[in-house]
Scaffold this motif. Sequence first.
Motif, PDB file in Angstrom:
ATOM      1  N   THR A   1       0.856  -1.187   0.000  1.00 36.26           N
ATOM      2  CA  THR A   1       0.000   0.000   0.000  1.00 36.26           C
ATOM      3  C   THR A   1       0.893   1.238   0.000  1.00 36.26           C
ATOM      4  O   THR A   1       2.118   1.146  -0.089  1.00 36.26           O
ATOM      5  CB  THR A   1      -0.900   0.004   1.236  1.00 36.26           C
ATOM      6  N   SER A   2       0.269   2.406   0.148  1.00 35.90           N
ATOM      7  CA  SER A   2       1.047   3.646   0.163  1.00 35.90           C
ATOM      8  C   SER A   2       2.025   3.672   1.333  1.00 35.90           C
ATOM      9  O   SER A   2       3.097   4.279   1.233  1.00 35.90           O
ATOM     10  CB  SER A   2       0.119   4.859   0.209  1.00 35.90           C
ATOM     11  N   ASP A   3       1.690   3.005   2.438  1.00 37.04           N
ATOM     12  CA  ASP A   3       2.603   2.992   3.590  1.00 37.04           C
ATOM     13  C   ASP A   3       3.954   2.398   3.207  1.00 37.04           C
ATOM     14  O   ASP A   3       5.008   2.956   3.526  1.00 37.04           O
ATOM     15  CB  ASP A   3       2.000   2.186   4.746  1.00 37.04           C
ATOM     16  N   LEU A   4       3.927   1.256   2.536  1.00 35.77           N
ATOM     17  CA  LEU A   4       5.178   0.609   2.120  1.00 35.77           C
ATOM     18  C   LEU A   4       5.856   1.419   1.018  1.00 35.77           C
ATOM     19  O   LEU A   4       7.072   1.646   1.065  1.00 35.77           O
ATOM     20  CB  LEU A   4       4.900  -0.814   1.636  1.00 35.77           C
ATOM     21  N   ALA A   5       5.088   1.867   0.041  1.00 39.31           N
ATOM     22  CA  ALA A   5       5.670   2.611  -1.078  1.00 39.31           C
ATOM     23  C   ALA A   5       6.366   3.882  -0.598  1.00 39.31           C
ATOM     24  O   ALA A   5       7.492   4.185  -1.019  1.00 39.31           O
ATOM     25  CB  ALA A   5       4.591   2.955  -2.104  1.00 39.31           C
ATOM     26  N   VAL A   6       5.723   4.625   0.289  1.00 43.88           N
ATOM     27  CA  VAL A   6       6.309   5.869   0.803  1.00 43.88           C
ATOM     28  C   VAL A   6       7.588   5.569   1.580  1.00 43.88           C
ATOM     29  O   VAL A   6       8.602   6.267   1.426  1.00 43.88           O
ATOM     30  CB  VAL A   6       5.288   6.623   1.680  1.00 43.88           C
ATOM     31  N   ALA A   7       7.572   4.526   2.405  1.00 41.42           N
ATOM     32  CA  ALA A   7       8.757   4.180   3.202  1.00 41.42           C
ATOM     33  C   ALA A   7       9.933   3.800   2.313  1.00 41.42           C
ATOM     34  O   ALA A   7      11.077   4.198   2.568  1.00 41.42           O
ATOM     35  CB  ALA A   7       8.418   3.039   4.162  1.00 41.42           C
ATOM     36  N   VAL A   8       9.680   3.038   1.257  1.00 39.30           N
ATOM     37  CA  VAL A   8      10.751   2.615   0.354  1.00 39.30           C
ATOM     38  C   VAL A   8      11.302   3.816  -0.414  1.00 39.30           C
ATOM     39  O   VAL A   8      12.526   3.980  -0.545  1.00 39.30           O
ATOM     40  CB  VAL A   8      10.251   1.516  -0.604  1.00 39.30           C
ATOM     41  N   THR A   9      10.421   4.673  -0.916  1.00 44.17           N
ATOM     42  CA  THR A   9      10.880   5.865  -1.628  1.00 44.17           C
ATOM     43  C   THR A   9      11.683   6.775  -0.714  1.00 44.17           C
ATOM     44  O   THR A   9      12.744   7.287  -1.105  1.00 44.17           O
ATOM     45  CB  THR A   9       9.678   6.616  -2.236  1.00 44.17           C
ATOM     46  N   ARG A  10      11.209   6.985   0.503  1.00 42.71           N
ATOM     47  CA  ARG A  10      11.934   7.852   1.449  1.00 42.71           C
ATOM     48  C   ARG A  10      13.315   7.307   1.788  1.00 42.71           C
ATOM     49  O   ARG A  10      14.224   8.067   2.124  1.00 42.71           O
ATOM     50  CB  ARG A  10      11.129   8.031   2.744  1.00 42.71           C
ATOM     51  N   ALA A  11      13.480   6.001   1.669  1.00 42.97           N
ATOM     52  CA  ALA A  11      14.778   5.377   1.965  1.00 42.97           C
ATOM     53  C   ALA A  11      15.715   5.400   0.768  1.00 42.97           C
ATOM     54  O   ALA A  11      16.838   4.899   0.846  1.00 42.97           O
ATOM     55  CB  ALA A  11      14.562   3.940   2.436  1.00 42.97           C
ATOM     56  N   GLY A  12      15.261   5.977  -0.358  1.00 44.27           N
ATOM     57  CA  GLY A  12      16.110   6.049  -1.542  1.00 44.27           C
ATOM     58  C   GLY A  12      15.860   4.953  -2.550  1.00 44.27           C
ATOM     59  O   GLY A  12      16.655   4.760  -3.479  1.00 44.27           O
ATOM     60  N   GLY A  13      14.743   4.220  -2.369  1.00 42.51           N
ATOM     61  CA  GLY A  13      14.364   3.219  -3.357  1.00 42.51           C
ATOM     62  C   GLY A  13      13.205   3.724  -4.199  1.00 42.51           C
ATOM     63  O   GLY A  13      12.836   4.896  -4.139  1.00 42.51           O
ATOM     64  N   LEU A  14      12.616   2.824  -4.985  1.00 41.82           N
ATOM     65  CA  LEU A  14      11.391   3.139  -5.705  1.00 41.82           C
ATOM     66  C   LEU A  14      10.263   2.371  -5.053  1.00 41.82           C
ATOM     67  O   LEU A  14      10.189   1.138  -5.167  1.00 41.82           O
ATOM     68  CB  LEU A  14      11.497   2.763  -7.183  1.00 41.82           C
ATOM     69  N   GLY A  15       9.412   3.091  -4.322  1.00 43.34           N
ATOM     70  CA  GLY A  15       8.252   2.457  -3.712  1.00 43.34           C
ATOM     71  C   GLY A  15       7.165   2.220  -4.736  1.00 43.34           C
ATOM     72  O   GLY A  15       6.946   3.033  -5.638  1.00 43.34           O
ATOM     73  N   GLN A  16       6.488   1.073  -4.596  1.00 42.02           N
ATOM     74  CA  GLN A  16       5.430   0.717  -5.534  1.00 42.02           C
ATOM     75  C   GLN A  16       4.154   0.394  -4.764  1.00 42.02           C
ATOM     76  O   GLN A  16       4.189  -0.312  -3.749  1.00 42.02           O
ATOM     77  CB  GLN A  16       5.826  -0.534  -6.329  1.00 42.02           C
TER      78      GLN A  16
ATOM     79  N   LEU B   1      -2.891   6.681  -3.858  1.00 44.04           N
ATOM     80  CA  LEU B   1      -2.039   7.658  -4.543  1.00 44.04           C
ATOM     81  C   LEU B   1      -2.152   9.039  -3.887  1.00 44.04           C
ATOM     82  O   LEU B   1      -1.153   9.759  -3.769  1.00 44.04           O
ATOM     83  CB  LEU B   1      -2.425   7.736  -6.016  1.00 44.04           C
ATOM     84  N   HIS B   2      -3.336   9.383  -3.437  1.00 45.50           N
ATOM     85  CA  HIS B   2      -3.538  10.677  -2.765  1.00 45.50           C
ATOM     86  C   HIS B   2      -2.709  10.749  -1.488  1.00 45.50           C
ATOM     87  O   HIS B   2      -2.051  11.766  -1.212  1.00 45.50           O
ATOM     88  CB  HIS B   2      -5.026  10.872  -2.463  1.00 45.50           C
ATOM     89  N   ARG B   3      -2.726   9.661  -0.706  1.00 47.92           N
ATOM     90  CA  ARG B   3      -1.938   9.631   0.545  1.00 47.92           C
ATOM     91  C   ARG B   3      -0.449   9.707   0.241  1.00 47.92           C
ATOM     92  O   ARG B   3       0.307  10.402   0.932  1.00 47.92           O
ATOM     93  CB  ARG B   3      -2.271   8.372   1.345  1.00 47.92           C
ATOM     94  N   ALA B   4      -0.019   8.982  -0.785  1.00 46.61           N
ATOM     95  CA  ALA B   4       1.403   9.017  -1.148  1.00 46.61           C
ATOM     96  C   ALA B   4       1.820  10.422  -1.568  1.00 46.61           C
ATOM     97  O   ALA B   4       2.889  10.908  -1.175  1.00 46.61           O
ATOM     98  CB  ALA B   4       1.682   8.017  -2.272  1.00 46.61           C
TER      99      ALA B   4
END
Length: 349
Positions: free
Chosen positions: A29-44, A58-61
């Motif tokens: 979900t957006s929780d995982l995607a945001v965490a991965v992106t914030r860590a320098g990865g590509l969250g999906q 998508l709105h939350r992200a």
Amino acid sequence: MSNMHKLKRALPWVQTPIIINAPMSGVATSDLAVAVTRAGGLGQIGFLDSKRSLAGQLHRARHQLQDIMNTHKDTVLPVGVGMIVFGSPVAHWLSLFSEYRPAVVWLSFATTDEFKTWTEGIRKASPRTQIWIQVGSVSAALEAAQACHPDALVLQGSDAGGHGHALGASVISLLPEVADVLQDRGIDDISLIAAGGIMDGRGTAAAIMLGAAGVVMGTRFLGAEEAELPQKFREAVFDASDGGQATVRSKVFDEMWGPSPWPELYDGRCLRNSSYEYVKSGMSMSDMRVQLYRDLQELRGQQLDFKETATVWAGAGVGMVKKSEKAADIVEQVQSEAQRRLQAASSWL
């Protein structure tokens, strides 16, 4: 410019090696995607068959990643979204892509013609969104490359959990063969992303050496605190070992409670259960369902092990997931270990 550098230019917040969480439906979900992106990865964000639900994710992200967008002066939302293509018209989703402009739309499970229709539609609706197409064979990769010319091909090896090509190869042979075939055809500007069986920095370093511009991990992120996963599922993943024995690829898991909607090309890797054992022993799919119902009736109020009635999609690397971790820690660990391994290999030479 190498395809890794090209990919990093398109995704300016990522660190290398590029770590991507698989867009696991319902889990990512957006929780995982945001965490991965914030860590320098590509969250999906994984596929949700409700347009309204996916828009909410998508709105939350977008709300949570506005600072990254401001830093890079970027109008592209710094996450990807996975889309299951078969049975779904692209026109239904175009307004979503136009409004949120995800950095990547990852297309999977379709014919080449369907991929082409989706690619053309998304490129008109959100021109800066990258199109990634997931395939599991050399022929499918070549067809998608020629017909769609995506920004990246996600090459899913047979060790992957969840759905994929029923007939496939490990990413260790799939990726270099695809690279060779595309180069022979003069198509060498498509980034190749490795998926299937990559669990840590060692697998990541190996994939980079095979020519991958980035790596996808699904099963490893089942252990992420931000993954949307019931506790019983999580415990089953942690308890599993010897992944080549604990999991199996089969069509059974889509047929447990009724006929499968999935095209013949695909099956899925899951923690093995009694339904699989029944079919393996010679039962038909319909007889297996009757037996599963009998098993439930015979317990008379006692709870059947949930693995017997639910599908726990997991890859062959499941035995290497032993504890809950923050997604950011997973990204950081994998990147740093991969860097160490690659530097060590360079020094040996």
